[in-house]
Write a protein that holds these residues in place. Structure first.
Motif, short mmCIF file in Angstrom:
data_model
loop_
_atom_site.label_atom_id
_atom_site.label_comp_id
_atom_site.label_asym_id
_atom_site.label_seq_id
_atom_site.Cartn_x
_atom_site.Cartn_y
_atom_site.Cartn_z
N UNK A 139 0.97 -1.29 -0.07
CA UNK A 139 0.12 0.10 0.06
C UNK A 139 0.77 1.27 -0.02
N UNK A 140 1.99 1.39 1.17
CA UNK A 140 2.64 2.50 0.81
C UNK A 140 3.55 2.62 -0.35
N UNK A 141 3.84 1.73 -0.76
CA UNK A 141 4.71 1.69 -2.30
C UNK A 141 3.91 2.23 -3.37
N UNK A 142 2.72 1.76 -3.36
CA UNK A 142 1.53 2.56 -4.37
C UNK A 142 1.61 3.95 -4.19
N UNK A 179 4.50 6.30 5.42
CA UNK A 179 5.02 5.56 6.45
C UNK A 179 4.32 6.33 7.59
N UNK A 180 4.64 7.86 7.56
CA UNK A 180 4.14 8.75 8.59
C UNK A 180 2.76 8.63 8.93
N UNK A 208 8.17 3.13 12.98
CA UNK A 208 9.22 3.96 13.43
C UNK A 208 10.68 3.51 12.76
N UNK A 209 10.88 2.45 12.76
CA UNK A 209 11.99 1.85 11.99
C UNK A 209 12.17 2.20 10.47
N UNK A 210 10.88 1.86 9.98
CA UNK A 210 10.74 2.04 8.53
C UNK A 210 10.77 3.56 8.15
N UNK A 211 10.27 4.47 9.23
CA UNK A 211 10.37 5.88 8.89
C UNK A 211 11.78 6.45 9.12
N UNK A 212 12.60 6.06 9.85
CA UNK A 212 13.99 6.36 10.14
C UNK A 212 14.94 5.93 8.81
N UNK A 213 14.52 4.89 8.40
CA UNK A 213 15.30 4.34 7.32
C UNK A 213 14.93 5.07 6.02
N UNK A 214 13.66 5.17 5.89
CA UNK A 214 13.17 6.02 4.80
C UNK A 214 13.94 7.59 4.63
#
Length: 294
Positions: A139-142, A179-180, A208-214
């Motif tokens: 979903x977020x990739x789209x 992600x946010x 939180x982890x995905x947001x930091x990585x992005x």
């Protein structure tokens, strides 16, 4: 009229400003012909995006009624009837199609390629609305791909080549926003219950982890973009220093999200946060000076 404007989410049209990115960064913002083409493309993309919002809200009426914020949306609250929403949807779709044909006739450029982008965006978001928004990560990739399509659309309609680094930067930046938004929904879900099936594939720690990585990826991509030979040649080596604004903006966004636990959508945070607004304005001014005043 206010409820209809809320239904088509005019405030979300700010996302479609990405259409102007190729024009701005190529140094052609003062080219009247290309500027009019970009404005036209912006409007067509906005009409198409609004039609998707109407479809999404129409089929999410019941779930939106149980959401603490979405229950105030025009369809969920009953402020706009289903029949009126259908008529509005038909009008927006016809307006988008008509506009593409008119644009192709007036500008005589790659408007047919722009039309393909619009069609792909519409179909992709139909799949997103009916199924894929319930699949975590997909979903977020789209959502991120949607922003890339905006930039590519701006490139096609003006004939300006979009670099690979620009595409990658747009994707990861949009990923941060998506992600946010999911993180905000997770926080709300802890209070009112989960309102989206895709949230089953997320938790706050993962977000939180995905947001930091992005955010890290976005900063790295921006660095590589400013250091790429074509950018260094076109602008000046000093363009590298604009990364200061980018780092500050991301840190401020992370502070709002992780420290102050803001559960609003990223778009609303940008609208409300003065620090981010000032940073964006300064970043734009510096680029204007670099590109147009050397």
């Amino acid at each position: 009229m206010k409820n209809y404007l809320k239904l088509i989410r005019v405030e979300q049209w700010v996302k479609n400003l990405f259409v102007f990115a190729p024009l701005f960064f190529s140094g052609n913002i003062t080219n009247t012909h290309l500027f009019y083409e970009s404005i036209f493309a912006f409007l067509v993309f906005s009409f198409t995006a609004s039609s998707i919002y109407v479809i999404n809200d129409y089929f999410d009426i019941e779930s939106d009624k149980r959401h603490p914020e979405k229950k105030h949306r025009p369809l969920a609250s009953g402020a706009v009837s289903k029949t009126s929403a259908k008529l509005l949807l038909g009008f927006l779709i016809l307006l988008s199609i008509f506009s593409i044909f008119v644009g192709n006739y007036i500008f005589h450029t790659n408007f047919w390629k722009f039309g393909v982008i619009i069609a792909f965006y519409f179909v992709m978001n139909l799949f997103y609305t009916f199924k894929l928004k319930q699949v975590a990560i997909v979903d977020i990739c789209i959502i991120a791909i949607g922003f890339v399509l905006r930039v590519l659309a701006g490139g096609y309609v003006t004939g300006i080549i979009v670099t690979n680094w620009a595409v990658l930067l747009t994707f990861v930046l949009a990923l941060v926003l998506a992600i946010g938004k999911r993180r905000g929904e997770l926080i709300n879900a802890q209070i009112s219950g989960k309102t989206r099936k895709a949230l089953d594939g997320y938790n706050v720690q993962f977000a939180d982890i995905a947001l930091s990585i992005s955010c890290t990826l976005a900063i790295v991509c921006y660095l590589m973009f400013t250091l790429s030979p074509e950018v260094q040649t076109k602008f000046h080596s000093r363009v590298f220093y604009t990364v200061i604004f980018v780092v500050f903006a991301f840190l401020r966004y992370l502070q709002q999200t992780l420290v102050y636990n803001k559960t609003e959508s990223p778009t609303k945070i940008v609208y409300k946060d003065r620090y981010i607004q000032v940073t964006i304005v300064l970043w734009v001014i510096v680029f204007l000076l670099q590109i147009y005043f050397k």
